[in-house]
Design a protein around this motif. Sequence first.
Motif, PDB file in Angstrom:
ATOM      1  N   UNK A  41     169.110   1.347 -55.130  1.00  0.00           N
ATOM      2  CA  UNK A  41     168.575   2.193 -54.059  1.00  0.00           C
ATOM      3  C   UNK A  41     167.519   1.616 -53.234  1.00  0.00           C
ATOM      4  N   UNK A  42     166.623   2.167 -53.053  1.00  0.00           N
ATOM      5  CA  UNK A  42     165.389   1.967 -52.040  1.00  0.00           C
ATOM      6  C   UNK A  42     164.272   0.980 -53.049  1.00  0.00           C
ATOM      7  N   UNK A  43     164.945   0.002 -53.800  1.00  0.00           N
ATOM      8  CA  UNK A  43     164.112  -1.095 -54.107  1.00  0.00           C
ATOM      9  C   UNK A  43     163.690  -2.017 -53.337  1.00  0.00           C
ATOM     10  N   UNK A  44     162.544  -1.886 -52.750  1.00  0.00           N
ATOM     11  CA  UNK A  44     162.074  -2.427 -51.354  1.00  0.00           C
ATOM     12  C   UNK A  44     162.190  -3.748 -51.302  1.00  0.00           C
ATOM     13  N   UNK A  45     162.970  -4.698 -50.570  1.00  0.00           N
ATOM     14  CA  UNK A  45     162.642  -5.909 -50.242  1.00  0.00           C
ATOM     15  C   UNK A  45     161.828  -5.927 -49.123  1.00  0.00           C
ATOM     16  N   UNK A  46     162.030  -5.041 -48.043  1.00  0.00           N
ATOM     17  CA  UNK A  46     160.950  -5.085 -47.107  1.00  0.00           C
ATOM     18  C   UNK A  46     160.820  -3.444 -46.555  1.00  0.00           C
ATOM     19  N   UNK A  47     160.251  -3.155 -45.429  1.00  0.00           N
ATOM     20  CA  UNK A  47     159.915  -1.655 -44.927  1.00  0.00           C
ATOM     21  C   UNK A  47     160.992  -1.559 -43.797  1.00  0.00           C
ATOM     22  N   UNK A  48     160.560  -1.014 -42.877  1.00  0.00           N
ATOM     23  CA  UNK A  48     161.238  -0.419 -41.408  1.00  0.00           C
ATOM     24  C   UNK A  48     160.767  -0.931 -40.394  1.00  0.00           C
ATOM     25  N   UNK A  49     161.711  -0.879 -39.374  1.00  0.00           N
ATOM     26  CA  UNK A  49     161.579  -1.466 -37.949  1.00  0.00           C
ATOM     27  C   UNK A  49     160.411  -0.361 -37.488  1.00  0.00           C
ATOM     28  N   UNK A  50     160.711   0.794 -37.390  1.00  0.00           N
ATOM     29  CA  UNK A  50     159.828   1.628 -36.526  1.00  0.00           C
ATOM     30  C   UNK A  50     158.304   1.561 -37.009  1.00  0.00           C
ATOM     31  N   UNK A  51     158.116   1.075 -38.319  1.00  0.00           N
ATOM     32  CA  UNK A  51     156.694   1.067 -38.834  1.00  0.00           C
ATOM     33  C   UNK A  51     156.211  -0.355 -38.825  1.00  0.00           C
ATOM     34  N   UNK A  52     157.018  -1.315 -38.083  1.00  0.00           N
ATOM     35  CA  UNK A  52     156.701  -2.793 -38.075  1.00  0.00           C
ATOM     36  C   UNK A  52     156.610  -3.430 -39.448  1.00  0.00           C
ATOM     37  N   UNK A  53     157.356  -2.887 -40.456  1.00  0.00           N
ATOM     38  CA  UNK A  53     157.279  -3.243 -41.852  1.00  0.00           C
ATOM     39  C   UNK A  53     158.515  -3.828 -42.167  1.00  0.00           C
ATOM     40  N   UNK A  54     159.705  -3.822 -41.522  1.00  0.00           N
ATOM     41  CA  UNK A  54     160.840  -4.883 -41.726  1.00  0.00           C
ATOM     42  C   UNK A  54     160.598  -6.131 -41.647  1.00  0.00           C
ATOM     43  N   UNK A  55     161.066  -7.018 -42.495  1.00  0.00           N
ATOM     44  CA  UNK A  55     160.651  -8.495 -42.532  1.00  0.00           C
ATOM     45  C   UNK A  55     161.684  -9.233 -41.679  1.00  0.00           C
ATOM     46  N   UNK A  56     161.036 -10.077 -40.738  1.00  0.00           N
ATOM     47  CA  UNK A  56     161.953 -10.759 -39.882  1.00  0.00           C
ATOM     48  C   UNK A  56     161.615 -12.185 -39.742  1.00  0.00           C
ATOM     49  N   UNK A  57     162.734 -12.958 -39.508  1.00  0.00           N
ATOM     50  CA  UNK A  57     162.448 -14.348 -39.371  1.00  0.00           C
ATOM     51  C   UNK A  57     161.541 -14.876 -38.147  1.00  0.00           C
ATOM     52  N   UNK A  58     161.719 -13.968 -37.081  1.00  0.00           N
ATOM     53  CA  UNK A  58     160.718 -14.430 -36.051  1.00  0.00           C
ATOM     54  C   UNK A  58     160.118 -13.175 -35.487  1.00  0.00           C
ATOM     55  N   UNK A  59     158.811 -13.111 -34.908  1.00  0.00           N
ATOM     56  CA  UNK A  59     157.770 -11.995 -34.769  1.00  0.00           C
ATOM     57  C   UNK A  59     158.615 -10.798 -33.978  1.00  0.00           C
ATOM     58  N   UNK A  60     157.992  -9.747 -34.372  1.00  0.00           N
ATOM     59  CA  UNK A  60     158.532  -8.606 -33.332  1.00  0.00           C
ATOM     60  C   UNK A  60     158.135  -8.714 -32.063  1.00  0.00           C
ATOM     61  N   UNK A  61     158.911  -8.071 -30.813  1.00  0.00           N
ATOM     62  CA  UNK A  61     158.796  -8.017 -29.515  1.00  0.00           C
ATOM     63  C   UNK A  61     157.374  -7.664 -29.121  1.00  0.00           C
ATOM     64  N   UNK A  62     156.915  -6.561 -29.974  1.00  0.00           N
ATOM     65  CA  UNK A  62     156.000  -5.702 -29.520  1.00  0.00           C
ATOM     66  C   UNK A  62     154.511  -5.816 -30.683  1.00  0.00           C
ATOM     67  N   UNK A  63     154.651  -6.888 -31.333  1.00  0.00           N
ATOM     68  CA  UNK A  63     153.550  -7.104 -32.364  1.00  0.00           C
ATOM     69  C   UNK A  63     153.790  -8.425 -32.909  1.00  0.00           C
ATOM     70  N   UNK A  64     152.701  -9.073 -32.967  1.00  0.00           N
ATOM     71  CA  UNK A  64     152.345 -10.687 -33.520  1.00  0.00           C
ATOM     72  C   UNK A  64     152.561 -10.872 -34.738  1.00  0.00           C
ATOM     73  N   UNK A  65     153.554 -10.366 -35.448  1.00  0.00           N
ATOM     74  CA  UNK A  65     153.707 -10.772 -37.019  1.00  0.00           C
ATOM     75  C   UNK A  65     155.265 -10.526 -37.132  1.00  0.00           C
ATOM     76  N   UNK A  66     155.543 -10.883 -38.376  1.00  0.00           N
ATOM     77  CA  UNK A  66     157.065 -10.550 -38.887  1.00  0.00           C
ATOM     78  C   UNK A  66     157.294  -9.521 -39.763  1.00  0.00           C
ATOM     79  N   UNK A  67     156.307  -8.709 -40.016  1.00  0.00           N
ATOM     80  CA  UNK A  67     156.602  -7.519 -41.090  1.00  0.00           C
ATOM     81  C   UNK A  67     156.193  -7.882 -42.456  1.00  0.00           C
ATOM     82  N   UNK A  68     156.570  -7.288 -43.200  1.00  0.00           N
ATOM     83  CA  UNK A  68     156.223  -7.283 -44.566  1.00  0.00           C
ATOM     84  C   UNK A  68     157.465  -7.552 -45.650  1.00  0.00           C
TER      85      UNK A  68
END
Length: 543
Positions: A273-300
């Motif tokens: 279930x929700x065994x978290x590998x990352x978070x969510x896009x809306x909260x900028x906590x989904x883990x990305x390979x390249x940074x968010x378009x509206x934040x200078x980081x790649x999440x969590x």
Amino acid sequence: MTDRTAASATAAGTTPTETLLLRRGEVHSPADPFATAMVVERGHIAWVGSEGAADAFAQGVDRVVDLDGALVTPAFTDAHVHTTATGLALTGLDLTAARSLPDALALVRAYANRRPADRVLLGHGWDAARWPERRAPRRAELDEATGGRPLYLSRVDVHSAVVSTALLDLVPGVRTTGDEPLTRDDHHLVRAAALAAVTPAQRAEAQRAALDHAASLGIGSVHECGGPDISSAEDFHDLLNLARERPGPRVFGYWADLDLELARELGAVGAAGDLFVDGALGSHTACLHTPYADAAHTGTGYLDATDVAAHVAACTEAGLQAGFHAIGDAALTAVVDGVRAAAEKVGPARVRAARHRVEHAEMMTPATIAAFAELGLTASVQPAFDAAWGGEEGMYADRLGPERARTLNPFAAMLKAGVPLAFGSDAPVTPLDPWGAVRAAAFHRTPAQRISVRAAFTAHTRGGWRALGRDDAGVLVPGAPADYALWQTEALVVQAPDDRVARWSTDPRSGTPGLPDLTPGADLPVCLATVVGGREVFVRPQG
């Protein structure tokens, strides 16, 4: 167009020893695409067939129900639900309809006035991306609206929250003191404190409300996604007991914990279930390979490929399902790398046979799609996410830019590759709404990722059972559990290969049962009755 309505839905189920014949309806069954009748015996489907053949059963059954043209389908399975949180939203402070920041604060103020005895005020569903102000409530604004009382307000994705000063004062260890929404460990701390204030009576009331609401929508089973970072062992245990003790949807519990023994003790079907590998896009906590378009980081990132591999191998050896919450492309890469490593250790056939699962699986790439198919991973996905946040101007485009946003939730690509899909809502993130989810998948905001209504319906019925490792349910055929729903709907249609919707054809070569017209603007079916294991769990009141 004439509505297909049941003259009486008050006798749609059986007692444990009864045999029931339902006739003069439209029975959605692959056993007979023209079936109009069905026999239910001892909690299972005993026969489906034509009206003429039903005469042979009429004298040998305990009761006969005239469906008067109603549609009979398998009951839906919602493959991702947070039952208590859904019930709290249904019975408490729900901000999903708030259209602005002042609107949300007015709802908070009114709720606080109505609930003077609550130790902690709980609310859910704010989404600043939809408000003109484009910002979350500030702590001083919440303090004023609550009169200085403790308040917890989760964002719509439940991966961040805003809180009042009085709640922060109750939670030692929170590092964030500014006005930005709390995420990661800070959020987990305040959420745990807020949920600890819910009394057993409040929790039971919320659970009953959520399950009753699910039954009223034709949902016959839900996959509860609990875990130590989401609810509590007590909440999970009590929910499973409640579901066993009263008529209602079946509840299959997934406990998101690396502790396999605790998952077993709690009666979970998987340490998943929700065994978290990352978070969510809306909260900028989904883990990305390249940074968010509206934040200078790649999440969590919370778990890496090594963690995933160890958990999958342990679950496979123990005969349990493993599963993970993964949304961002980097998180999904970690999952497939970890599952592949586990397969090298315990054997790929054993890993595939275990039907491990991944929740959400939004930022899939061609490589991760191929890996899911190779490793037998089920994608437990939420079409309502695309309906709510997809499109050129939606939240996904804000977070990722339009080009990356168009790649999200690639249902057609996953089905084409052979990835098993199970549909759910993630309620209360998006509402329990199974026909709405089927429509959202069939009319995906990215046209290339649309799937047929039939495929979407299958993912929301049989797909949920297959995700549990059950191939004998979620379909109306002899021997299957008698989990079904009766619907008031307009004329049935089938979907042509080019995705056009056409009226139901009587050509037997089609071999395809009809389904309701779900084109945007068409009325969704209305549930008349829901039956689980042959027992009625919901009947719509007459009139």
